[in-house]
Design an enzyme around this catalytic site. Structure first.
Site, short mmCIF file in Angstrom:
data_model
loop_
_atom_site.label_atom_id
_atom_site.label_comp_id
_atom_site.label_asym_id
_atom_site.label_seq_id
_atom_site.Cartn_x
_atom_site.Cartn_y
_atom_site.Cartn_z
N CYS A 1 0.58 -6.64 -2.55
CA CYS A 1 0.35 -5.26 -2.07
C CYS A 1 1.18 -4.86 -1.04
O CYS A 1 1.49 -5.68 0.05
CB CYS A 1 -1.03 -5.25 -1.63
SG CYS A 1 -1.55 -3.64 -0.97
N CYS B 1 0.61 -2.24 1.16
CA CYS B 1 -0.15 -1.58 2.04
C CYS B 1 -0.02 -1.86 3.48
O CYS B 1 0.58 -3.16 3.63
CB CYS B 1 -1.57 -1.47 1.77
SG CYS B 1 -2.60 -2.61 2.33
N CYS C 1 -2.06 -5.12 4.41
CA CYS C 1 -1.45 -6.44 3.66
C CYS C 1 -0.28 -6.79 4.44
O CYS C 1 0.06 -8.17 4.39
CB CYS C 1 -1.31 -6.33 2.19
SG CYS C 1 -2.77 -6.39 1.34
N HIS D 1 -6.13 -0.36 2.45
CA HIS D 1 -5.98 -1.49 1.33
C HIS D 1 -6.57 -0.76 0.22
O HIS D 1 -5.71 -0.69 -0.93
CB HIS D 1 -6.41 -2.77 1.70
CG HIS D 1 -6.28 -3.73 0.32
ND1 HIS D 1 -4.91 -3.97 -0.05
CD2 HIS D 1 -6.94 -3.93 -0.43
CE1 HIS D 1 -5.18 -4.73 -1.09
NE2 HIS D 1 -6.41 -4.60 -1.67
#
Ligand SMILES: [Zn+2]
Length: 387
Positions: free
Chosen positions: A313, A315, A318, A344
């Protein structure tokens, strides 16, 4: 409004929807900002996540702070500081699901506010007026959503009433568009209006609803009354059956759905727009979506787990934080838990839509869908891949 389909892959469509406040690349997911805010995240964060459109709630904003106050502030875009498109639902669903002591008549719904008990009336006409004052890019027609399970009689009655209301709401919407500007507090002159298909899980009722709503004639069409508790495969059948009858050259919006799997499966059946509280609500409850399935962050096994929620991920959560830290925030009830989890989950939903759009562009949506079902939901790949 301009809706231009650039690619097709099976029934899936890749399109560009141009509205008063900007362009939406579809298929698209709309984060839910019920009361003029997506819980836990700022509009700057929504921008950074790549959200192109939000859904706001007519019922809630009408009751508090009031649509006239918002109109005086320049409309909902100016009021909340969001300059991209906004969709407002009609309030029908909330009247039926939230308001105590509601009375339904042919004229509309009379109900008590869940906030202070004051009596309010919502009609097809007033729902159009309220949404004109809010100044959303897409207004929704006022509908009656039958509950699940519904008898054929109840689903039929709600559907035919929704059709009569569609005509009245459409007439009022068109009148408002024709009124001279001074006579209407209308922050978004190019607002468009979508009709809503009802009929529960009865295919012949859906057929009549589609025919009648098309006859009234809207800028786009939504499928309502699903994702209310019916089995998921029944929902997919109704989506496929209904979407196939909607005009090809208008956007199609599946209201209130759903899980990541629902998005993929409904795109495969011809849907362009989605909204759902799942990514934001589940984030606040500590359930995080990943490519290999959901993760419950409070579990003790994550107490010293240094990995990000999802190693694939991109984001902000993360990129910076470990599962161990997020678990600590959640267990300690820190406000940041809601924010980081929401960032997230919304990124996961928006990124899933980006991957869907790319797959349609490359003509590889069937492969994407098969891989998604195998890794995310781990359902047997044979299931429902026949559409
Ligand atoms: Zn993430």
């Amino acid at each position: 409004m301009d809706f231009e389909i650039s690619h097709r892959d099976g029934f899936a469509r890749r399109a560009r929807l141009r509205l008063a406040h900007g362009v939406i690349e579809t298929p698209a997911f709309m984060p839910v900002g019920t009361r003029g805010a997506v819980k836990g995240v700022t509009v700057d964060e929504l921008h950074a996540l790549g959200a192109e459109v939000l859904l706001a709630n007519t019922y809630h904003l009408h009751l508090r702070p009031g649509d006239e106050l918002i109109a005086r502030a320049g409309g909902l875009h100016a009021f909340m500081g969001w300059d991209r498109p906004i969709v407002t639902d009609s309030g029908g669903y909330q009247v039926f699901s939230l308001a105590p002591r509601r009375t339904l008549t042919e004229a509309g719904a009379v109900f008590r506010s869940h906030l202070d008990g004051a009596e309010h009336t919502l009609t097809p006409e007033s729902a159009a007026e309220i949404q004109a004052r809010l100044g959303s890019d897409i207004a929704m027609s006022f509908d009656e959503c039958a509950s699940w399970p519904a008898t054929r009689e109840a689903a039929d009655a709600a559907m035919t009433r929704t059709l009569r209301w569609a005509r009245r709401g459409r007439d009022r919407f068109l009148q408002l568009a024709d009124d001279p500007p001074a006579a209407r507090p209308r922050p978004t002159p190019d607002q468009v209006q979508f009709g809503i298909i009802q009929g529960g899980t009865f295919q012949d009722l859906r057929d009549r609803s589609v025919a009648g709503t098309r006859e009234v004639g809207f800028d786009g069409y939504a499928i309502g009354g699903l994702s209310v508790g019916e089995p998921v495969d029944l929902m997919y059948d109704v989506v496929a059956h209904t979407a196939a009858q909607l005009p090809d050259d208008r956007p199609r919006y599946l209201m209130g759905a759903g899980t990541p799997e629902d998005l993929v499966e409904s795109v495969a059946r011809g849907i362009d727009l989605f909204d759902c509280v799942l990514p934001t609500r589940n984030a606040r409850n500590g359930q995080l979506f990943t490519r290999t399935g959901p993760l419950v962050i409070k579990n003790a096994r994550y107490a010293e787990d240094p990995r990000p929620v999802d190693p694939d991920c991109g984001c902000p959560t993360c990129r910076r934080h470990s599962r161990a830290y997020l678990r600590h925030l959640f267990v300690a009830r820190e406000m940041n838990a809601a924010t980081l989890n929401t960032l997230h989950n919304l990124y996961f939903y928006l990124d899933t839509m980006r991957r869907i759009r790319k797959a349609i562009e490359f003509g590889t949506f069937a492969e994407f869908r098969r891989a998604f079902l195998q890794t995310f939901s781990r359902r047997p790949p044979s299931l429902s891949l026949d559409v």
